[in-house]
Scaffold this motif. Structure first.
Motif, PDB file in Angstrom:
ATOM      1  N   LYS A 156      20.501  -9.664   1.068  1.00 24.08           N
ATOM      2  CA  LYS A 156      21.554 -10.638   1.363  1.00 24.08           C
ATOM      3  C   LYS A 156      21.209 -11.446   2.603  1.00 24.08           C
ATOM      4  N   GLU A 157      20.779 -10.768   3.644  1.00 20.03           N
ATOM      5  CA  GLU A 157      20.422 -11.434   4.895  1.00 20.03           C
ATOM      6  C   GLU A 157      19.239 -12.393   4.706  1.00 20.03           C
ATOM      7  N   MET A 158      18.281 -12.008   3.865  1.00 17.52           N
ATOM      8  CA  MET A 158      17.071 -12.812   3.662  1.00 17.52           C
ATOM      9  C   MET A 158      17.250 -13.873   2.562  1.00 17.52           C
TER      10      MET A 158
ATOM     11  N   THR B 142       0.849  -1.184   0.000  1.00 16.74           N
ATOM     12  CA  THR B 142       0.000   0.000   0.000  1.00 16.74           C
ATOM     13  C   THR B 142       0.885   1.234   0.000  1.00 16.74           C
ATOM     14  N   LEU B 143       0.252   2.376   0.059  1.00  9.22           N
ATOM     15  CA  LEU B 143       0.991   3.632   0.078  1.00  9.22           C
ATOM     16  C   LEU B 143       1.925   3.713   1.289  1.00  9.22           C
ATOM     17  N   ASN B 144       1.551   3.063   2.393  1.00  4.13           N
ATOM     18  CA  ASN B 144       2.324   3.169   3.636  1.00  4.13           C
ATOM     19  C   ASN B 144       3.192   1.959   3.952  1.00  4.13           C
ATOM     20  N   ALA B 145       3.020   0.873   3.226  1.00  6.36           N
ATOM     21  CA  ALA B 145       3.781  -0.340   3.531  1.00  6.36           C
ATOM     22  C   ALA B 145       4.015  -1.146   2.255  1.00  6.36           C
ATOM     23  N   ASN B 146       5.180  -1.817   2.197  1.00  2.00           N
ATOM     24  CA  ASN B 146       5.482  -2.689   1.079  1.00  2.00           C
ATOM     25  C   ASN B 146       6.214  -3.909   1.619  1.00  2.00           C
ATOM     26  N   LYS B 147       5.475  -5.002   1.772  1.00  2.00           N
ATOM     27  CA  LYS B 147       6.021  -6.243   2.328  1.00  2.00           C
ATOM     28  C   LYS B 147       7.154  -6.808   1.465  1.00  2.00           C
ATOM     29  N   CYS B 148       7.095  -6.584   0.160  1.00  2.00           N
ATOM     30  CA  CYS B 148       8.136  -7.104  -0.738  1.00  2.00           C
ATOM     31  C   CYS B 148       9.514  -6.573  -0.358  1.00  2.00           C
ATOM     32  N   LEU B 149       9.562  -5.296   0.022  1.00  2.00           N
ATOM     33  CA  LEU B 149      10.848  -4.667   0.325  1.00  2.00           C
ATOM     34  C   LEU B 149      11.455  -5.170   1.636  1.00  2.00           C
ATOM     35  N   ALA B 150      10.670  -5.855   2.462  1.00  2.50           N
ATOM     36  CA  ALA B 150      11.212  -6.419   3.692  1.00  2.50           C
ATOM     37  C   ALA B 150      12.290  -7.457   3.374  1.00  2.50           C
ATOM     38  N   CYS B 151      12.173  -8.120   2.229  1.00  2.00           N
ATOM     39  CA  CYS B 151      13.172  -9.119   1.823  1.00  2.00           C
ATOM     40  C   CYS B 151      14.011  -8.661   0.628  1.00  2.00           C
ATOM     41  N   HIS B 152      13.417  -7.940  -0.307  1.00  6.10           N
ATOM     42  CA  HIS B 152      14.077  -7.664  -1.582  1.00  6.10           C
ATOM     43  C   HIS B 152      14.787  -6.323  -1.666  1.00  6.10           C
ATOM     44  N   SER B 153      14.709  -5.486  -0.631  1.00  6.21           N
ATOM     45  CA  SER B 153      15.442  -4.212  -0.663  1.00  6.21           C
ATOM     46  C   SER B 153      16.939  -4.502  -0.625  1.00  6.21           C
ATOM     47  N   TRP B 154      17.728  -3.575  -1.077  1.00  5.65           N
ATOM     48  CA  TRP B 154      19.174  -3.768  -1.097  1.00  5.65           C
ATOM     49  C   TRP B 154      19.707  -3.964   0.318  1.00  5.65           C
ATOM     50  N   LYS B 155      19.055  -3.345   1.274  1.00  2.00           N
ATOM     51  CA  LYS B 155      19.477  -3.439   2.670  1.00  2.00           C
ATOM     52  C   LYS B 155      19.261  -4.855   3.227  1.00  2.00           C
ATOM     53  N   ASN B 156      18.160  -5.511   2.848  1.00  2.00           N
ATOM     54  CA  ASN B 156      17.785  -6.786   3.468  1.00  2.00           C
ATOM     55  C   ASN B 156      18.013  -8.020   2.604  1.00  2.00           C
TER      56      ASN B 156
END
Length: 151
Positions: free
Chosen positions: A96-98, A80-94
């Motif tokens: 490698k760890e995920m 949604t406009l306020n949350a993106n569950k995909c980025l919890a794993c696929h962001s550059w920050k997360n």
């Protein structure tokens, strides 16, 4: 008087067209049924079975510039406009760890070709392009064949 006659004739022609459309095409547009099937809107029908999703496999692209398919279920994911569950794993920050694939660098560029520190707003809603690939019966037959270079 002419306007009233015109309106009445128009309504009659429209109604006749609707009746013929339903007789000639009983399933809807193109003869396809809706996902609801032939049940009435007021009726509650049993829920469909959950689709089976491939587990953690890379799904091959079928055409050039095809957005990668999601190899897992996204049930319950909030984008949604306020949350993106995909980025919890696929962001550059997360990523490698995920153990997930990083978001492409193209998703960090805005319309003016400026590189941003975070995902561009026009690329934020992942599920507009990236979809899960379920092992489900297709609604219509697919006769697509990829170009020879991708075979």
């Amino acid at each position: 008087m002419k306007k009233l006659l015109f309106v009445l004739l128009s309504i009659g022609a429209f109604t006749t067209g609707l009746v013929h459309a339903e007789i000639d095409n009983p399933g809807g547009i193109g003869g396809l049924q809706s996902l609801r099937g032939m049940s009435e809107l007021e009726d509650t029908r049993p829920a469909d079975d959950f689709k089976k999703y491939p587990k953690d496999q890379v799904l091959e692209s079928e055409y050039v510039y095809q957005p990668p398919l999601v190899p897992h279920s996204i049930r319950g994911y909030e984008v949604t406009l306020n949350a993106n569950k995909c980025l919890a794993c696929h962001s550059w920050k997360n990523a490698k760890e995920m153990g997930a694939t990083k978001v492409s660098v193209t998703h960090y560029v805005n319309r003016e070709d400026a590189v941003l520190a975070d995902v561009s707003p026009r690329r934020y809603f992942c599920l507009q392009c990236h979809v899960p690939q379920a092992n489900a019966k297709p609604l219509v037959e697919n006769e697509f064949t990829p170009v020879d270079s991708l075979r």
